[in-house]
Design a protein around this motif. Sequence first.
Motif, mmCIF file in Angstrom:
data_model
loop_
_atom_site.group_PDB
_atom_site.id
_atom_site.type_symbol
_atom_site.label_atom_id
_atom_site.label_comp_id
_atom_site.label_asym_id
_atom_site.label_seq_id
_atom_site.Cartn_x
_atom_site.Cartn_y
_atom_site.Cartn_z
ATOM 1 N N LYS A 122 0.838 -1.203 0.000
ATOM 2 C CA LYS A 122 0.000 0.000 0.000
ATOM 3 C C LYS A 122 0.865 1.242 0.000
ATOM 4 O O LYS A 122 1.900 1.302 0.669
ATOM 5 N N CYS A 123 0.428 2.235 -0.737
ATOM 6 C CA CYS A 123 1.095 3.527 -0.766
ATOM 7 C C CYS A 123 0.045 4.624 -0.622
ATOM 8 O O CYS A 123 -1.038 4.543 -1.224
ATOM 9 N N GLU A 124 0.366 5.620 0.162
ATOM 10 C CA GLU A 124 -0.544 6.758 0.351
ATOM 11 C C GLU A 124 0.254 8.050 0.269
ATOM 12 O O GLU A 124 1.308 8.166 0.889
ATOM 13 N N GLN A 125 -0.263 9.010 -0.482
ATOM 14 C CA GLN A 125 0.419 10.311 -0.551
ATOM 15 C C GLN A 125 -0.521 11.394 -0.026
ATOM 16 O O GLN A 125 -1.715 11.393 -0.307
ATOM 17 N N LEU A 164 -0.163 -2.345 -4.835
ATOM 18 C CA LEU A 164 0.484 -3.310 -5.720
ATOM 19 C C LEU A 164 0.148 -4.689 -5.179
ATOM 20 O O LEU A 164 0.604 -5.068 -4.100
ATOM 21 N N HIS A 165 -0.696 -5.395 -5.911
ATOM 22 C CA HIS A 165 -1.123 -6.724 -5.494
ATOM 23 C C HIS A 165 -0.134 -7.756 -6.052
ATOM 24 O O HIS A 165 0.225 -7.704 -7.238
ATOM 25 N N LEU A 166 0.258 -8.659 -5.173
ATOM 26 C CA LEU A 166 1.295 -9.636 -5.509
ATOM 27 C C LEU A 166 0.733 -11.044 -5.408
ATOM 28 O O LEU A 166 0.063 -11.373 -4.421
ATOM 29 N N HIS A 167 1.016 -11.874 -6.398
ATOM 30 C CA HIS A 167 0.594 -13.269 -6.292
ATOM 31 C C HIS A 167 1.525 -14.148 -7.107
ATOM 32 O O HIS A 167 1.961 -13.772 -8.186
ATOM 33 N N THR A 168 1.772 -15.324 -6.555
ATOM 34 C CA THR A 168 2.676 -16.318 -7.155
ATOM 35 C C THR A 168 3.984 -15.687 -7.606
ATOM 36 O O THR A 168 4.421 -15.832 -8.764
ATOM 37 N N LEU A 169 4.622 -14.971 -6.686
ATOM 38 C CA LEU A 169 5.895 -14.328 -7.013
ATOM 39 C C LEU A 169 7.031 -15.337 -7.060
ATOM 40 O O LEU A 169 6.913 -16.458 -6.563
ATOM 41 N N GLN A 170 8.141 -14.896 -7.633
ATOM 42 C CA GLN A 170 9.347 -15.700 -7.751
ATOM 43 C C GLN A 170 10.433 -15.122 -6.847
ATOM 44 O O GLN A 170 10.416 -13.922 -6.537
ATOM 45 N N THR A 200 9.015 -0.713 0.496
ATOM 46 C CA THR A 200 8.707 -1.993 1.136
ATOM 47 C C THR A 200 9.789 -2.973 0.718
ATOM 48 O O THR A 200 9.991 -3.210 -0.476
ATOM 49 N N ARG A 201 10.488 -3.521 1.717
ATOM 50 C CA ARG A 201 11.526 -4.516 1.439
ATOM 51 C C ARG A 201 10.845 -5.869 1.358
ATOM 52 O O ARG A 201 10.310 -6.361 2.344
#
Lengths: 114, 115
Positions: free
Chosen positions: A22-25, A76-82, A109-110
């Motif tokens: 998530k990012c908020e400005q 930024l939605h993440l799924h099945t990352l490598q 975000t690390r």
Amino acid sequence: ETGVTQTPRHLVMGMTNKKSLKCEQHLGHNAMYWYKQSAKKPLELMFVYSLEERVENNSVPSRFSPECPNSSHLFLHLHTLQPEDSALYLCASSQGGEGGETQYFGPGTRLLVL
Amino acid sequence: AQSVSQHNHHVILSEAASLELGCNYSYGGTVNLFWYVQYPGQHLQLLLKYFSGDPLVKGIKGFEAEFIKSKFSFNLRKPSVQWSDTAEYFCAVNENSGGYQKVTFGTGTKLQVIP
């Protein structure tokens, strides 16, 4: 503090997980960006939203899915990352105009993908 | 597509030494040029930028950069560095796009200043 916040600051996930960044400005800007920062590589522009409309998608794999519900928020939605997706993900915002506007970055975000 | 080259990946200087970090870009159109800095544990932030006008640009903390169009360069300089200048420096080029920034960054230069 630049007026751009990101959560979480650190994330560890397995390759089968689904997570979201998530990012908020708080700057009233109308353009928002996702960048990927990997060791020894330039910052890579991933996505750009201008006035809540996606205007750039730099050949990013579909396992990354952005969402901009309003001008202040970016996900930024993440799924099945490598494992090679492990990196620092930076969000930025700017005020659209003639060009040359400064981008304001969040802390990132690390992400570690196991 | 535009690209940005930063020639020095890691620079070590003693305090009071002069600094020059190289940056070259490849883009034939109108560009905006930036130097961003990331101090240890802090956000990436703007150091200075060239938009138009005087090609010699002055930024924060005594930094300056000169845009030389014929050489496609935008080198960063500081006459006398301090320990607090230890950071990573990124050169960036913006391709003018309507209403947003399409920015290409260099790989960055890590500057270490020894007291």
